[in-house]
Design an enzyme around this catalytic site. Structure first.
Site, short mmCIF file in Angstrom:
data_model
loop_
_atom_site.label_atom_id
_atom_site.label_comp_id
_atom_site.label_asym_id
_atom_site.label_seq_id
_atom_site.Cartn_x
_atom_site.Cartn_y
_atom_site.Cartn_z
N ASP A 249 0.73 4.71 -3.20
CA ASP A 249 -0.34 3.58 -3.18
C ASP A 249 0.34 2.29 -2.88
OD1 ASP A 249 -2.71 2.41 -3.91
OD2 ASP A 249 -2.38 2.32 -5.90
N GLY A 250 -0.36 1.50 -2.25
CA GLY A 250 0.06 -0.02 -2.25
C GLY A 250 0.34 -0.52 -0.62
N ASN A 251 -0.16 0.40 0.33
CA ASN A 251 0.04 0.07 1.58
C ASN A 251 -0.64 -1.33 1.79
OD1 ASN A 251 1.47 2.22 1.95
ND2 ASN A 251 -0.10 3.68 2.90
N GLY A 252 -1.99 -1.45 1.63
CA GLY A 252 -2.91 -2.58 1.98
C GLY A 252 -2.28 -3.88 1.36
N HIS B 264 -0.05 0.48 6.36
CA HIS B 264 -0.15 2.27 6.56
C HIS B 264 1.00 2.50 7.36
CE1 HIS B 264 -3.51 2.54 4.13
NE2 HIS B 264 -4.21 1.95 5.00
N THR C 9 -10.84 11.77 -0.73
CA THR C 9 -12.47 11.98 -0.35
C THR C 9 -13.01 10.47 -0.33
OG1 THR C 9 -12.90 12.59 -2.61
CG2 THR C 9 -12.63 14.26 -0.99
N ASN D 172 -11.55 7.64 0.39
CA ASN D 172 -11.06 6.92 1.47
C ASN D 172 -11.97 6.73 2.74
OD1 ASN D 172 -7.42 7.57 0.84
ND2 ASN D 172 -8.72 6.07 -0.16
N TRP D 173 -12.83 7.35 2.84
CA TRP D 173 -13.55 7.42 3.94
C TRP D 173 -14.67 6.08 3.90
CZ3 TRP D 173 -13.04 10.27 8.17
CH2 TRP D 173 -12.34 11.49 7.83
N ARG E 16 -13.64 3.19 3.31
CA ARG E 16 -12.71 1.95 4.01
C ARG E 16 -13.31 1.76 5.44
NH1 ARG E 16 -6.72 2.91 1.79
NH2 ARG E 16 -7.23 3.03 -0.23
N SER F 133 -6.74 8.72 -10.37
CA SER F 133 -7.15 8.40 -8.94
C SER F 133 -7.68 9.98 -8.10
CB SER F 133 -6.64 7.55 -7.91
OG SER F 133 -6.65 6.37 -8.49
#
Length: 245
Positions: free
Chosen positions: A25-28, A42, A71, A73-74, A76, A201
């Site tokens: 977690d935390g890429n964005g 990413h 499931t 993340n779609w 986005r 999550s």
């Protein structure tokens, strides 16, 4: 197998966990802090995964499970989802090329039917080609959700009851595990979530019943080997009683 001191002041040496799971977690947020598009985050996270996966192997970790795409993340943007899928495709093509050298077994947890036919085929090929390897296994949670996994398992068992293959009384915790994506894989002893968030999550809800969670205030692209060492050291400081005393 890598060894760690339980405390710096002690001489007791303890082994690495057999199964480590990571919520990447935390890429964005990493990208936003640098004025970059989320896709750049990413890409940086993918490089971190490569490095940490290799490090886990040197530590003697037998199973590494990573939350690659949920499931949810779609929801986005199309651009971000497309970028993630492109990274996955490139990684699988690279892994298939190097499979004979690396001897890593691949498994995918999740409903792959929503992926493109090309990606589905790459996942299938990676699983099939690597099935002969047993040194280390990497489980990719892809289009995965813990609740969805449990519901699918319930439906699969209910179908067998309806067909007369078994009765409802036959269901036990151990048997139900056979209906999950993780069938045959031991539960993770340690689950790590970088990024500063302190929630699961929807990750490995069934399998994490007695896992030790370590939440770390570092974004995934900045996660380093020393952070994994710290998480493992913290794992060894816990008293794992499994409901006992």
């Amino acid at each position: 197998m890598a060894l760690f001191n339980k405390k710096k002041t002690e001489n007791e040496i303890l082994p690495s966990p057999k199964h480590i799971a990571i919520i990447m977690d935390g890429n964005g947020r990493w990208a936003k802090k640098r004025g970059l598009p989320r896709t750049a985050g990413h890409a940086a996270g993918a490089e971190t995964f490569r490095r940490i996966a290799n490090y886990c192997r040197t530590l003697g970790v037998e199973y590494l499970t990573v939350y690659a795409f949920s499931t949810e993340n779609w929801k986005r943007s199309e651009e971000e989802v497309s970028g993630i899928m492109k990274l996955l495709k490139n990684y699988l093509l690279e892994a298939l090329q190097d499979m004979e050298k690396n001897h890593v077994r691949f498994k995918f947890f999740g409903d792959l039917s929503r992926l493109s036919p090309e990606l589905q085929e790459l996942c299938r090929k990676a699983e099939m080609t690597s099935s002969q390897y047993h040194e280390v296994q990497v489980n990719f949670c892809l289009n995965y959700g813990g609740r969805d996994e449990i519901v699918r398992g319930v439906k699969a068992f209910a179908s067998k009851v309806a067909s007369g293959e078994c009765s409802a009384e036959d269901l036990t915790e151990e048997r139900f595990g056979d209906y999950l994506y993780s069938a045959g894989v031991p539960d993770p002893e340690l689950i790590i979530r970088p990024s500063g968030e302190m929630r699961t999550s929807n990750f490995l809800l069934w399998q994490s019943a007695y896992s030790e969670f370590v939440f770390m205030d570092v974004l995934w692209p900045d996660f380093r080997e020393k952070d994994l060492d710290e998480a493992i050291a913290e794992y060894h400081r816990r008293n794992r009683r499994f409901g006992g005393v």
